[in-house]
Design a protein around this motif. Structure first.
Motif, PDB file in Angstrom:
ATOM      1  N   ILE A  90       0.434   3.709  -2.788  1.00  0.00           N
ATOM      2  CA  ILE A  90       0.153   5.210  -1.920  1.00  0.00           C
ATOM      3  C   ILE A  90       1.310   6.245  -2.999  1.00  0.00           C
ATOM      4  O   ILE A  90       1.382   7.475  -3.621  1.00  0.00           O
ATOM      5  CB  ILE A  90      -0.252   5.097  -1.044  1.00  0.00           C
ATOM      6  N   SER A  91       2.185   6.353  -2.722  1.00  0.00           N
ATOM      7  CA  SER A  91       3.303   7.318  -2.834  1.00  0.00           C
ATOM      8  C   SER A  91       3.618   6.816  -4.121  1.00  0.00           C
ATOM      9  O   SER A  91       4.396   8.340  -4.836  1.00  0.00           O
ATOM     10  CB  SER A  91       5.215   6.600  -2.153  1.00  0.00           C
TER      11      SER A  91
ATOM     12  N   LEU B  61       1.038  17.799 -11.900  1.00  0.00           N
ATOM     13  CA  LEU B  61       2.314  16.601 -12.549  1.00  0.00           C
ATOM     14  C   LEU B  61       2.448  16.933 -14.389  1.00  0.00           C
ATOM     15  O   LEU B  61       3.611  16.894 -14.808  1.00  0.00           O
ATOM     16  CB  LEU B  61       1.493  15.243 -11.974  1.00  0.00           C
TER      17      LEU B  61
ATOM     18  N   ILE C 127       7.012  18.665  -5.589  1.00  0.00           N
ATOM     19  CA  ILE C 127       5.853  17.828  -6.917  1.00  0.00           C
ATOM     20  C   ILE C 127       5.775  16.863  -5.913  1.00  0.00           C
ATOM     21  O   ILE C 127       3.883  16.330  -5.805  1.00  0.00           O
ATOM     22  CB  ILE C 127       6.640  17.436  -8.273  1.00  0.00           C
ATOM     23  N   TRP C 128       6.375  15.759  -5.928  1.00  0.00           N
ATOM     24  CA  TRP C 128       5.851  13.948  -5.266  1.00  0.00           C
ATOM     25  C   TRP C 128       4.798  14.407  -4.131  1.00  0.00           C
ATOM     26  O   TRP C 128       3.363  14.407  -3.464  1.00  0.00           O
ATOM     27  CB  TRP C 128       7.296  13.285  -4.528  1.00  0.00           C
TER      28      TRP C 128
ATOM     29  N   ASN D 206      -3.269  13.605  -3.531  1.00  0.00           N
ATOM     30  CA  ASN D 206      -4.248  11.992  -3.606  1.00  0.00           C
ATOM     31  C   ASN D 206      -4.676  10.925  -2.248  1.00  0.00           C
ATOM     32  O   ASN D 206      -6.151  10.429  -2.309  1.00  0.00           O
ATOM     33  CB  ASN D 206      -2.763  11.112  -4.251  1.00  0.00           C
ATOM     34  N   LEU D 207      -4.277  12.020  -1.479  1.00  0.00           N
ATOM     35  CA  LEU D 207      -4.397  11.500  -0.038  1.00  0.00           C
ATOM     36  C   LEU D 207      -6.260  11.399   0.345  1.00  0.00           C
ATOM     37  O   LEU D 207      -6.488  11.171   0.897  1.00  0.00           O
ATOM     38  CB  LEU D 207      -3.325  11.458   0.835  1.00  0.00           C
TER      39      LEU D 207
ATOM     40  N   VAL E 150       1.923  16.164  -4.823  1.00  0.00           N
ATOM     41  CA  VAL E 150       0.643  14.973  -5.323  1.00  0.00           C
ATOM     42  C   VAL E 150      -0.230  14.582  -4.493  1.00  0.00           C
ATOM     43  O   VAL E 150      -1.329  14.213  -4.384  1.00  0.00           O
ATOM     44  CB  VAL E 150       0.877  14.440  -6.488  1.00  0.00           C
ATOM     45  N   LEU E 151       0.989  13.719  -4.153  1.00  0.00           N
ATOM     46  CA  LEU E 151       0.640  12.832  -3.035  1.00  0.00           C
ATOM     47  C   LEU E 151      -0.558  13.608  -2.087  1.00  0.00           C
ATOM     48  O   LEU E 151      -1.694  12.528  -1.544  1.00  0.00           O
ATOM     49  CB  LEU E 151       2.329  12.553  -1.877  1.00  0.00           C
TER      50      LEU E 151
ATOM     51  N   TYR F  35      -9.024   1.101  -0.338  1.00  0.00           N
ATOM     52  CA  TYR F  35      -7.759   1.227  -1.799  1.00  0.00           C
ATOM     53  C   TYR F  35      -6.821   1.087  -0.451  1.00  0.00           C
ATOM     54  O   TYR F  35      -7.221   2.207   0.301  1.00  0.00           O
ATOM     55  CB  TYR F  35      -8.084   2.402  -2.118  1.00  0.00           C
TER      56      TYR F  35
ATOM     57  N   LEU G 126       1.592   6.651  -6.638  1.00  0.00           N
ATOM     58  CA  LEU G 126       0.462   7.273  -7.185  1.00  0.00           C
ATOM     59  C   LEU G 126       0.680   9.325  -7.364  1.00  0.00           C
ATOM     60  O   LEU G 126       0.814   9.830  -8.601  1.00  0.00           O
ATOM     61  CB  LEU G 126      -0.933   7.167  -6.907  1.00  0.00           C
ATOM     62  N   GLY G 127       1.768   9.977  -6.897  1.00  0.00           N
ATOM     63  CA  GLY G 127       2.078  11.010  -6.681  1.00  0.00           C
ATOM     64  C   GLY G 127       3.886  11.210  -7.248  1.00  0.00           C
ATOM     65  O   GLY G 127       4.127  12.519  -7.602  1.00  0.00           O
TER      66      GLY G 127
ATOM     67  N   ARG H 270      -3.214  -1.031  -6.017  1.00  0.00           N
ATOM     68  CA  ARG H 270      -4.820  -0.618  -5.758  1.00  0.00           C
ATOM     69  C   ARG H 270      -6.242  -1.186  -6.386  1.00  0.00           C
ATOM     70  O   ARG H 270      -6.674  -1.988  -5.573  1.00  0.00           O
ATOM     71  CB  ARG H 270      -4.554   0.926  -5.885  1.00  0.00           C
TER      72      ARG H 270
ATOM     73  N   ARG I 130       0.594  -1.261   0.352  1.00  0.00           N
ATOM     74  CA  ARG I 130       0.168   0.166  -0.138  1.00  0.00           C
ATOM     75  C   ARG I 130       0.960   1.313   0.102  1.00  0.00           C
ATOM     76  O   ARG I 130       0.716   2.168  -0.233  1.00  0.00           O
ATOM     77  CB  ARG I 130      -0.862  -0.470   1.432  1.00  0.00           C
TER      78      ARG I 130
END
Lengths: 335, 298
Positions: free
Chosen positions: A137-138, B228, B272-273, B280-281, B276-277, B298, A140-141, A219, A133
């Motif tokens: 999660i990491s 992104l 950026i990481w 997303n979270l 974006v993270l 998920y 995706l960005g 996922r 997970r």
């Protein structure tokens, strides 16, 4: 089935025609005239006039589109002012490299993603679940181009383990051309030196390109396997005394793959787009690098050609995915 | 009087629901981390002009004597190839990235939601025309079409926003159309039709509010993806142009200085990481509370 296939093919042709209209219009909304855009910033007036004549730019917009479409259908995608070759020739030269990169990346993402997704679901809330997970999660960005740079920094510049660019060692002769995919060609011809070199060259670009896809496949497959594990037929299979491995890898996995397969189709398209960024970092001689170099040299025809080719590949991939549904779930018919 | 007490009762139920939603959201630590990161970046974006230690470096000052200095107390993230403070530029880059993402997602929502609503509620020829038109834009990966459009329009932040907005809206059409089609079959919509409500009223009073949750979740996810994509275009040299402190363009400049002067490319990438993270979270957390069927999947 035949009816469904005909319908899908009709839709595919319609969509590609629509895409050609969009790309044609994009070249016309640009400041200045499309002939100057296609001829490039250093073109003489005569060259621009010649293109105007060839494309009928003095005619009405629909007529101009008709001429553009006719040329595309004949395979004439124009000429690149940078490479001085026809765009069709360039695309034929660069596309196999992109296809090879995407196929290797996709295979890695699918196999690893499904494996981690299943393990994660089966061992829910255990260490393997938390780790996969975290990856998903990491991932995706994570910007693919930045990951590519970091992998290059670590494995090429610091550890000196892998090559930093290109498809194969410069000093090696190219493997005999059969499919134009170096890995497959070198395997088919038994050229192990070339195979090893091609494999070493593709590892880092493929890893960079596959990471975002890997994240989403983990996922999706984890979520689907969790859902399937709660189904009655799984309880029945277990009650019948089937070995747990067989229950998971045969019954649960096959019934969980529908949305993962849909994701694979989408990811194929996104990877084709992602090559634009990753190929730039690794100097990978594919259509992504070709499009970027053309964009930075204001060479517009190759960009149009690349967009059309990628659109066509994406459409074919989605068609294959749609057709694979009934294999995975025989209840799905093609009406 | 009875009408008033009924209204108060409805408000009480809504307040209770809202409390439960907030509680569920805050129970998930990842959602909370996402919220904190996103809020942090928004605050940074707002106050960037007041907290950048070297404001001149943002607009392209040159200090050749300080070029490529390692991270230190004076320059937390080091300096770049012309001596500009990377920290100041990364902080200011937050503002640019958030602005780009807000415009792209805002425009995409404004185009995609009404079209999706129209397709889902109307059906028939209107739906077919809207969906086939949408499919054309989905026929090619967004970044490829964006590169084509920016190449035609010329490089620059504004053109990146235009290009990405053009390729971003179809996702909203598909999403809202699917939800609207499902809602059209619900009893409360049938009831509203039976009492003679107009189509516009049904669309905007009954169907649209029920689509808000999925739209908000998608917007949150898309903010990160838009950042992104814009950074990607900046990286390949057709997005924001130097000396703009856009993260992708900064990485593009810094890549030639790896590995010795690693800080030049590493810190904008981390920014950026993280952003974006965060989005997303946050999107995941919002989906969990706004779409309970998806909770914990998920």
């Amino acid at each position: 089935m035949l009816h469904y296939l005909t319908k899908r093919l009709f839709l595919l042709i319609f969509t590609l025609l629509g895409l050609s209209v969009v790309i044609f219009l994009v070249s016309h909304i640009a400041p200045g005239d499309p002939a100057r855009l296609a001829a490039g910033p250093f073109a003489t007036e005569e060259m621009v006039e010649h293109l105007k004549e060839k494309w009928g730019l003095n005619k009405s917009l629909p007529e101009q589109y008709g001429i553009f479409l006719l040329q595309v259908l004949k395979g004439d995608l124009g000429r690149s002012i940078r490479t001085r070759r026809s765009v069709r020739e360039d695309l034929a030269r660069f596309f196999p490299a992109t296809l090879e990169l995407v196929l290797v990346s996709l295979s890695f993402a699918v196999l690893t993603g499904i494996l981690l997704g299943v393990l994660s679901a089966v061992h829910q809330n255990r260490l393997i679940d938390h780790l996969s997970r975290l990856v998903s999660i990491s991932g995706l960005g994570l910007p693919a181009f930045w990951l590519a740079l970091m992998l290059q920094l670590l494995f090429v510049l610091e550890l000196d383990l892998l090559p930093g660019g290109g498809r194969i060692d410069m000093i090696l002769p190219r493997p005999t051309s059969i499919t134009r995919l170096f890995l497959i060609d070198s395997l088919l011809t038994g050229n192990w030196v070339a195979f090893k070199s091609a494999l070493r060259h593709i590892i880092l670009p493929a890893l960079s390109l596959s990471f975002p896809a890997l994240a989403s496949i983990i996922r999706i497959s984890r979520a689907d396997v969790l859902d399937t594990l709660r189904q009655d037929f799984v309880t029945t299979a277990r009650a019948k005394g089937l070995v747990e491995k067989l229950v998971i890898w045969k019954h649960v996995l096959k019934n969980s793959l529908i949305s993962t397969v849909t994701m694979i189709g989408l990811r194929f398209g996104w990877m084709l787009g992602g090559t634009i960024l990753v190929e730039t970092v690794f100097d990978w001689p594919g259509v992504g690098l070709y499009a970027v170099t053309s964009a930075t040299h204001s060479d517009f025809q190759p960009i149009m050609g690349t967009a059309l080719l990628i659109g066509l590949s994406f459409a074919i991939a989605n068609l294959i995915v749609d057709l694979s549904y009934s294999f995975l779930d025989p209840r799905i018919g093609y009406e | 009087m009875r009408f008033l007490s009924a209204k108060i009762e409805i408000l009480k139920v809504r307040a209770h629901d809202a409390k439960r939603t907030v509680r569920t959201f805050f129970r998930n630590p990842l959602s909370v981390i996402g919220l904190i990161v996103v809020c942090g970046f928004f605050i940074l974006g707002f106050i960037a002009p007041y907290i950048t230690p070297y404001p001149d470096d943002v607009t392209g000052a040159i200090h050749t004597k300080q070029r490529l200095q390692a991270p230190s107390r004076e320059h937390l993230f080091g300096t770049d190839d012309v001596g500009r403070d990377v920290y100041s530029r990364v902080i200011y880059g937050t503002r640019i990235s958030l602005q780009i993402a807000l415009v792209i997602v805002g425009v995409a929502t404004c185009i995609g939601v009404p079209l999706g609503l129209m397709a889902g509620c109307s059906g028939g020829v209107i739906e077919e025309v809207i969906m086939r038109f949408t499919d054309i834009f989905l026929a090619v990966p967004g970044i490829v079409l964006a590169v084509t459009i920016v190449s035609a329009l010329g490089p620059g932040i504004i053109n990146v926003m235009v290009a990405l907005s053009i390729v971003w809206w179809p996702g909203y059409v598909r999403l809202v159309r699917g939800k609207a089609k499902a809602l059209r079959e619900e009893v409360f919509v049938e009831a509203s039709t039976a009492i003679g409500s107009s189509r516009a009223r049904i669309m905007f009073r009954h169907i649209l509010p029920n689509c808000f949750s999925i739209i908000v979740v998608k917007m949150s996810m898309d903010m990160g993806m838009a950042i992104l994509s814009a950074a990607g275009l900046g990286f390949i040299g057709i997005g924001a142009q130097p000396p703009s402190p856009e993260w992708g363009a900064m990485i593009s400049g810094g890549r030639w200085y790896l590995p010795t002067w690693w800080w030049y490319a590493v810190f904008p990438g981390l920014a950026i990481w993280l952003t974006v993270l965060g989005f997303n979270l946050l999107g995941d957390g919002l989906r969990d509370v706004l779409d309970p069927k998806q909770r914990g999947r998920y």
